[in-house]
Scaffold this motif. Structure first.
Motif, PDB file in Angstrom:
ATOM      1  N   THR A 155       0.833  -1.198   0.000  1.00 51.35           N
ATOM      2  CA  THR A 155       0.000   0.000   0.000  1.00 51.35           C
ATOM      3  C   THR A 155       0.867   1.247   0.000  1.00 51.35           C
ATOM      4  O   THR A 155       1.971   1.253   0.587  1.00 51.35           O
ATOM      5  N   GLU A 156       0.394   2.272  -0.673  1.00 49.67           N
ATOM      6  CA  GLU A 156       1.120   3.532  -0.705  1.00 49.67           C
ATOM      7  C   GLU A 156       1.235   4.150   0.681  1.00 49.67           C
ATOM      8  O   GLU A 156       2.157   4.936   0.942  1.00 49.67           O
ATOM      9  N   ALA A 157       0.333   3.814   1.564  1.00 58.77           N
ATOM     10  CA  ALA A 157       0.368   4.367   2.915  1.00 58.77           C
ATOM     11  C   ALA A 157       1.620   3.946   3.682  1.00 58.77           C
ATOM     12  O   ALA A 157       2.042   4.630   4.622  1.00 58.77           O
ATOM     13  N   LEU A 158       2.240   2.817   3.284  1.00 61.98           N
ATOM     14  CA  LEU A 158       3.446   2.335   3.953  1.00 61.98           C
ATOM     15  C   LEU A 158       4.699   2.582   3.120  1.00 61.98           C
ATOM     16  O   LEU A 158       5.749   1.983   3.369  1.00 61.98           O
ATOM     17  N   GLY A 159       4.597   3.429   2.098  1.00 57.16           N
ATOM     18  CA  GLY A 159       5.776   3.785   1.323  1.00 57.16           C
ATOM     19  C   GLY A 159       5.904   3.102  -0.019  1.00 57.16           C
ATOM     20  O   GLY A 159       6.887   3.330  -0.732  1.00 57.16           O
ATOM     21  N   SER A 160       4.957   2.268  -0.395  1.00 53.45           N
ATOM     22  CA  SER A 160       5.007   1.622  -1.701  1.00 53.45           C
ATOM     23  C   SER A 160       4.561   2.591  -2.790  1.00 53.45           C
ATOM     24  O   SER A 160       3.821   3.539  -2.531  1.00 53.45           O
ATOM     25  N   SER A 161       5.007   2.337  -4.019  1.00 52.72           N
ATOM     26  CA  SER A 161       4.631   3.210  -5.132  1.00 52.72           C
ATOM     27  C   SER A 161       3.260   2.874  -5.690  1.00 52.72           C
ATOM     28  O   SER A 161       2.702   3.657  -6.461  1.00 52.72           O
ATOM     29  N   ARG A 162       2.714   1.706  -5.311  1.00 57.54           N
ATOM     30  CA  ARG A 162       1.399   1.303  -5.796  1.00 57.54           C
ATOM     31  C   ARG A 162       0.635   0.619  -4.677  1.00 57.54           C
ATOM     32  O   ARG A 162       1.241  -0.054  -3.829  1.00 57.54           O
ATOM     33  N   ASP A 163      -0.694   0.792  -4.696  1.00 59.41           N
ATOM     34  CA  ASP A 163      -1.555  -0.073  -3.909  1.00 59.41           C
ATOM     35  C   ASP A 163      -1.756  -1.335  -4.754  1.00 59.41           C
ATOM     36  O   ASP A 163      -2.309  -1.271  -5.862  1.00 59.41           O
ATOM     37  N   LEU A 164      -1.291  -2.473  -4.256  1.00 61.99           N
ATOM     38  CA  LEU A 164      -1.373  -3.679  -5.078  1.00 61.99           C
ATOM     39  C   LEU A 164      -1.563  -4.918  -4.222  1.00 61.99           C
ATOM     40  O   LEU A 164      -1.235  -4.949  -3.034  1.00 61.99           O
ATOM     41  N   LEU A 165      -2.079  -5.948  -4.889  1.00 61.64           N
ATOM     42  CA  LEU A 165      -2.112  -7.293  -4.343  1.00 61.64           C
ATOM     43  C   LEU A 165      -1.215  -8.142  -5.228  1.00 61.64           C
ATOM     44  O   LEU A 165      -1.503  -8.347  -6.409  1.00 61.64           O
ATOM     45  N   GLY A 166      -0.126  -8.596  -4.657  1.00 61.15           N
ATOM     46  CA  GLY A 166       0.802  -9.428  -5.406  1.00 61.15           C
ATOM     47  C   GLY A 166       0.610 -10.893  -5.075  1.00 61.15           C
ATOM     48  O   GLY A 166       0.495 -11.272  -3.910  1.00 61.15           O
TER      49      GLY A 166
END
Length: 634
Positions: free
Chosen positions: A429-440
């Motif tokens: 999630t972008e809220a934790l510093g990721s560049s995308r909100d995603l499910l991998g």
């Protein structure tokens, strides 16, 4: 906690039930181990003669009275090398070999533990030949003989790819012999080749690791590192130990600087640190791994030994954009594994990982704005960052089969049989510093079956990164491998590979050409986001030549790339080759391949084709492995 433990048991039983039909089928079709190779037979006979002992035909259940560890020197009377040179390398200490065994003196003899111990020893880089056999002993007991052969410890570890593109006769005339790419990156002393000499010989890749791999006989590795590519070189150092402080924990550390070959200026660095404890036996219940790695570099696409130029087919102009850009990647993570079961295994992994990749344009100052913008949009990968918890399930059978002359020569190899399945989940999630909100999600299945004394395996995987605003990465991959039963002169090997990326937000790519999947073509000749490849190769049985194992091969490769900047491109090649294994040096074969390219007008099928020299077979038996950022070994 009690409820959690109960649910873990229920999950383990459910997975075991789901694949039990396959497990029973594999066990019913179990194939007897193949005979030892000629090299192994000769070694065992010599040691038994020296010890004046005989093999115990029915050891199961008898108490192990004594374990005899015989560490053979690198060179002996069967080698052309004088034996006195053995004083210049360290030989593995017997206790270092004995600590890898999963049984002790006083234990009942159990064939599964003996075979698993032999597999563990074959996985040790410092050893080539490994034999573990029971010996006759007083009534009710059995002795165990462990024979290993060291490889040279003070050594220049190396890997390389040499590509020769033209032949001239000894008088320096071409004699009507055509060539492929004639530009060179590296001028080397011409190599003799059947009365001709190679010109246009270039180094596609050179890896040198001067090191002491068996410091004080403990398998500790200390050394330097040098890597040469057509556009850069790097230098650094590394150290590693498989048994830190006598435990099962292994650790490694390396750091390196990267320099531009033309200017000599530093362009970046790479390295990493890793520690972990593997699942070293089927009875091991816990394992863990943690690591960090980085790389800062300038990526340069290479075609035929020179910097590749990109032309966009949807424009009339010939843009010729240099294929290069700056890269930076940083990855770290840690995992803990809990393993359940024995015959049918279920490994549950959990942990966290973080990675960041960045790409920046480089060297576009002389390029017009429009093609430069297209290059950035279509060619340069999209930088991403991800911070994720991870959860993984992996199930497989504890069923192995030894095979001969699949990936090596003259030495036994071990392959897992039956079904395998793996699923790994990594949300971000972008809220934790990721560049995308995603499910991998990464998922895969594999199946391995014996074909007489041959082998067949199929592996299918998918990687989904489903993100908001259609920033998705989706990839499907299928890999197959088959080694036929031996015929009088050898065996047939076939490998197939298919990679499809229907959604490719990150602009990930694949390259064919060079010394492996599509031999005969220059390295980097085919570039796309997806690929389809088929390799058919007949390899002869190996013969012993002055203690080296030597074989020959003939092959036909066909492959295509698609989904990239260029239209679909495909080609095929015909060739012959030689395989040589020096058990005093490594378990990897030294490979010589000569091929004629077919099917692509850029590279007309003129003789003499191209010669490639490298280590390892052109294609290996595929496996189902976890995409862990720390390079785990579970």
């Amino acid at each position: 906690m009690r409820n959690w433990a109960r649910w873990q048991r229920v999950l383990a039983v459910a997975v075991a039930f789901a694949i039990s039909f396959a497990a029973s089928a594999v066990q019913a079709a179990e194939v007897a181990p193949p005979e030892y190779t000629d090299l192994e037979k000769r070694t065992l006979a010599n040691v038994l003669h020296t010890l004046k002992r005989k093999v115990e035909p029915a050891p199961e259940g008898k108490r192990v009275r004594k374990i005899h560890v015989v560490v053979q020197e690198v060179f002996d009377e069967s080698d052309p090398i004088p034996d006195f040179v053995n004083v210049f390398h360290a030989t593995s200490r017997p206790y270092v070999i004995a600590r890898e065994l999963l049984f002790q003196e006083g234990d009942p003899f159990a064939r599964d533990k003996v075979e698993e111990s032999a597999r563990n020893l074959r996985a040790v880089r410092q050893l080539s030949l490994v034999l573990v056999v029971p010996l006759e002993a007083p009534a009710g007991t059995v002795d165990v003989l462990v024979i290993v052969r060291d490889v040279w410890s003070l050594r220049m570890n190396s890997d390389f790819q040499l590509e020769g593109t033209r032949l001239r006769d000894a008088r320096g005339t071409e004699g009507g012999l055509g060539g492929l790419a004639r530009d060179t990156i590296e001028a080397l002393t011409p190599l003799p080749f059947w009365g001709f000499r190679l010109e246009g010989t270039r180094v596609n890749y050179l890896f040198l690791n001067p090191s002491e791999e068996n410091l004080f006989g403990t398998h500790t590795n200390v050394g330097g590192l040098f890597v040469l590519t057509p556009t850069s070189y790097s230098t650094g150092a590394l150290v590693g130990n498989p048994r830190l402080l006598g435990t099962r924990v292994l650790g490694s550390l390396n750091a390196n600087l990267i320099f531009n070959r033309q200017t000599g200026q530093r362009e970046g660095s790479f390295g990493g640190i890793f520690a972990g404890q593997p699942l070293y036996s089927t009875e091991t219940r816990w394992a863990w791994a943690a690591g960090l790695q980085w790389r800062k570099d300038v990526f340069r696409g290479v075609e035929g030994g020179k910097l590749a130029l990109v032309d966009f087919p949807d424009t009339e102009a010939v843009e010729q954009v240099p294929w290069q850009y700056r890269t930076f990647s940083l990855a770290s993570g840690s995992e803990v594994v809990r393993s359940y079961g024995r015959a049918v295994k279920l490994d549950v992994s959990f942990g966290a990982e973080a990675n960041s990749t960045r790409y920046q344009p480089f060297g576009l100052g002389a390029v017009e704005p429009e093609p430069a913008a297209k290059f950035v949009e279509r060619v340069i990968p999209v930088g991403t960052s991800r911070v994720s918890p991870i959860f993984q399930l992996r199930s497989y059978l504890s069923e192995f089969t030894p095979r001969i002359e699949i990936n090596s020569l003259g030495l036994q190899e071990d392959y897992r049989l039956g079904p395998e399945a793996l699923v790994r989940v990594f949300p971000a999630t972008e809220a934790l510093g990721s560049s995308r909100d995603l499910l991998g999600v990464f998922g895969g299945v594999a199946y391995t079956a014996p074909l007489g004394d041959g082998l067949a395996r199929a592996v299918a995987t998918t990687r989904l990164e489903l993100a908001t605003r259609a920033r998705n990465d989706v990839a499907y991959e299928l890999a197959t491998y088959a080694a036929s039963p031996h015929v009088p002169f050898g065996r047939l090997h076939h490998s197939g590979f298919l990679l499809v990326r229907p959604q490719n937000y990150s602009n990930r790519g694949v390259v064919l050409g060079g010394d492996n999947r599509l031999r005969g073509f220059p390295s980097g000749a085919f570039v796309g986001s997806g690929a389809a490849v088929s390799n058919l190769e007949f390899r002869t049985r190996s013969v012993d030549v002055l203690s080296a194992q030597v074989g020959a091969a003939t092959y036909y490769d066909v492959g295509a790339v698609f989904g990239g900047v260029q239209a679909i491109r495909h080609g095929s090649s015909l060739g012959v080759g030689a395989r040589v294994l020096f058990p005093q040096v490594d378990r990897l074969v030294l490979r010589f391949d000569w091929a004629i390219p077919l099917g692509d007008p850029r590279y007309p099928p003129t003789l003499p084709g191209a010669l490639f020299i490298s280590f390892g077979q052109a294609f290996a038996v595929p496996g189902l492995s976890s995409p862990s950022l720390v390079g785990g070994f579970f």
